[in-house]
Every structure is written in structure tokens, then in C-alpha cells.
Design a protein around this motif. Structure first.
Motif, PDB file in Angstrom:
ATOM      1  N   ARG A  61      90.513 -55.485  46.070  1.00  0.00           N
ATOM      2  CA  ARG A  61      90.938 -56.387  44.991  1.00  0.00           C
ATOM      3  C   ARG A  61      91.125 -57.810  45.513  1.00  0.00           C
ATOM      4  NH1 ARG A  61      94.309 -52.052  43.790  1.00  0.00           N
ATOM      5  NH2 ARG A  61      96.141 -53.181  44.537  1.00  0.00           N
ATOM      6  N   THR A  62      91.660 -57.938  46.704  1.00  0.00           N
ATOM      7  CA  THR A  62      91.866 -59.254  47.298  1.00  0.00           C
ATOM      8  C   THR A  62      90.535 -59.946  47.561  1.00  0.00           C
ATOM      9  OG1 THR A  62      93.907 -58.461  48.332  1.00  0.00           O
ATOM     10  CG2 THR A  62      92.946 -60.468  49.236  1.00  0.00           C
ATOM     11  N   ARG A  63      89.557 -59.192  48.032  1.00  0.00           N
ATOM     12  CA  ARG A  63      88.228 -59.767  48.254  1.00  0.00           C
ATOM     13  C   ARG A  63      87.610 -60.248  46.941  1.00  0.00           C
ATOM     14  NH1 ARG A  63      85.890 -55.364  52.523  1.00  0.00           N
ATOM     15  NH2 ARG A  63      86.767 -56.312  54.386  1.00  0.00           N
ATOM     16  N   GLU A  64      87.770 -59.461  45.883  1.00  0.00           N
ATOM     17  CA  GLU A  64      87.236 -59.850  44.575  1.00  0.00           C
ATOM     18  C   GLU A  64      87.880 -61.150  44.099  1.00  0.00           C
ATOM     19  OE1 GLU A  64      87.851 -56.541  41.958  1.00  0.00           O
ATOM     20  OE2 GLU A  64      86.420 -55.265  43.015  1.00  0.00           O
ATOM     21  N   LYS A  65      89.209 -61.253  44.248  1.00  0.00           N
ATOM     22  CA  LYS A  65      89.911 -62.463  43.839  1.00  0.00           C
ATOM     23  C   LYS A  65      89.465 -63.661  44.676  1.00  0.00           C
ATOM     24  CE  LYS A  65      94.093 -60.220  42.116  1.00  0.00           C
ATOM     25  NZ  LYS A  65      95.546 -60.044  42.315  1.00  0.00           N
ATOM     26  N   LEU A  66      89.290 -63.448  45.971  1.00  0.00           N
ATOM     27  CA  LEU A  66      88.841 -64.523  46.851  1.00  0.00           C
ATOM     28  C   LEU A  66      87.453 -65.019  46.449  1.00  0.00           C
ATOM     29  CD1 LEU A  66      89.180 -66.311  49.349  1.00  0.00           C
ATOM     30  CD2 LEU A  66      88.261 -64.431  50.714  1.00  0.00           C
ATOM     31  N   GLN A  67      86.560 -64.092  46.162  1.00  0.00           N
ATOM     32  CA  GLN A  67      85.214 -64.477  45.740  1.00  0.00           C
ATOM     33  C   GLN A  67      85.249 -65.265  44.432  1.00  0.00           C
ATOM     34  OE1 GLN A  67      83.243 -60.683  45.750  1.00  0.00           O
ATOM     35  NE2 GLN A  67      82.652 -60.834  47.907  1.00  0.00           N
ATOM     36  N   ALA A  68      86.097 -64.838  43.507  1.00  0.00           N
ATOM     37  CA  ALA A  68      86.217 -65.551  42.230  1.00  0.00           C
ATOM     38  C   ALA A  68      86.770 -66.953  42.461  1.00  0.00           C
ATOM     39  CB  ALA A  68      87.110 -64.769  41.268  1.00  0.00           C
ATOM     40  N   LEU A  69      87.755 -67.081  43.327  1.00  0.00           N
ATOM     41  CA  LEU A  69      88.324 -68.396  43.619  1.00  0.00           C
ATOM     42  C   LEU A  69      87.323 -69.289  44.345  1.00  0.00           C
ATOM     43  CD1 LEU A  69      91.958 -67.408  44.678  1.00  0.00           C
ATOM     44  CD2 LEU A  69      91.268 -68.677  42.630  1.00  0.00           C
ATOM     45  N   GLU A  70      86.550 -68.715  45.263  1.00  0.00           N
ATOM     46  CA  GLU A  70      85.524 -69.496  45.958  1.00  0.00           C
ATOM     47  C   GLU A  70      84.482 -70.016  44.968  1.00  0.00           C
ATOM     48  OE1 GLU A  70      84.228 -66.680  48.912  1.00  0.00           O
ATOM     49  OE2 GLU A  70      85.513 -67.557  50.450  1.00  0.00           O
ATOM     50  N   LYS A  71      84.121 -69.195  44.017  1.00  0.00           N
ATOM     51  CA  LYS A  71      83.154 -69.605  42.996  1.00  0.00           C
ATOM     52  C   LYS A  71      83.740 -70.719  42.140  1.00  0.00           C
ATOM     53  CE  LYS A  71      80.459 -67.818  39.130  1.00  0.00           C
ATOM     54  NZ  LYS A  71      80.181 -66.674  38.266  1.00  0.00           N
ATOM     55  N   GLN A  72      85.006 -70.564  41.776  1.00  0.00           N
ATOM     56  CA  GLN A  72      85.671 -71.570  40.955  1.00  0.00           C
ATOM     57  C   GLN A  72      85.765 -72.903  41.705  1.00  0.00           C
ATOM     58  OE1 GLN A  72      89.626 -70.441  39.801  1.00  0.00           O
ATOM     59  NE2 GLN A  72      89.769 -71.999  38.216  1.00  0.00           N
TER      60      GLN A  72
END
Length: 83
Positions: A61-72
Motif C-alpha cells: 500500500r505504501t508503494r502504491e501511495k508513493l507511486q501516486a504521489l510521484e505521478k502527482q
């Protein structure tokens, strides 16, 4: 922690492989062996499979959130660079 049944089973199997002369001391040896195994395993700081699985899910879940934040962040940077 490690299931006590597993420790009992392991110490029993080891004590059964002893030579005949030592099998008279099987009860004491089995108890001492079990205590030694518990002590050695406690020093290893092992976790249960359940704890491992929970932490694996948290990491995913943390990796998913990190990827979303990196995209943002990348999108915001692009907007700043292209007014």
C-alpha cells in the motif's frame, strides 16, 4: 513466536535419534533441548507468517501511495514548466 508444538516435535525427533545409551536420559535431554531451541530462536527475532504478511501488505500500500504521489509531483512540475 514459534508454536510450542513445533518445538516439542523437533526436540522429540532429535532425542529419538540419540544412541541407545543416551535414550535413558531422553526426558531430561528433550527438556534441555527444547529450552535451548526456544532460547536460540528467541535471539533470532523471528516473526510469525501472519506478521510478515501484514507488513508485506502495508509495504504494498505504501508503494502504491508513493507511486501516486510521484505521478502527482511530476504532473505539477510539468504544469509549472509549461504555463
Amino acid at each position: 513466536m514459534i508454536d510450542p508444538k513445533i518445538l516439542d516435535e523437533l526436540s522429540s525427533k532429535v532425542s529419538q535419534t540419540l544412541p541407545k545409551g543416551l535414550q535413558a536420559l531422553q526426558g531430561d535431554l528433550q527438556h534441555n533441548l527444547r529450552s535451548s531451541l526456544e532460547s536460540a530462536l528467541a535471539r533470532l527475532n523471528l516473526v510469525t507468517r501472519e506478521e510478515f504478511d501484514v507488513q508485506t501488505a502495508v509495504l504494498a500500500r505504501t508503494r502504491e501511495k508513493l507511486q501516486a504521489l510521484e505521478k502527482q509531483v511530476a504532473e505539477l512540475e510539468q504544469k509549472l514548466n509549461n504555463p
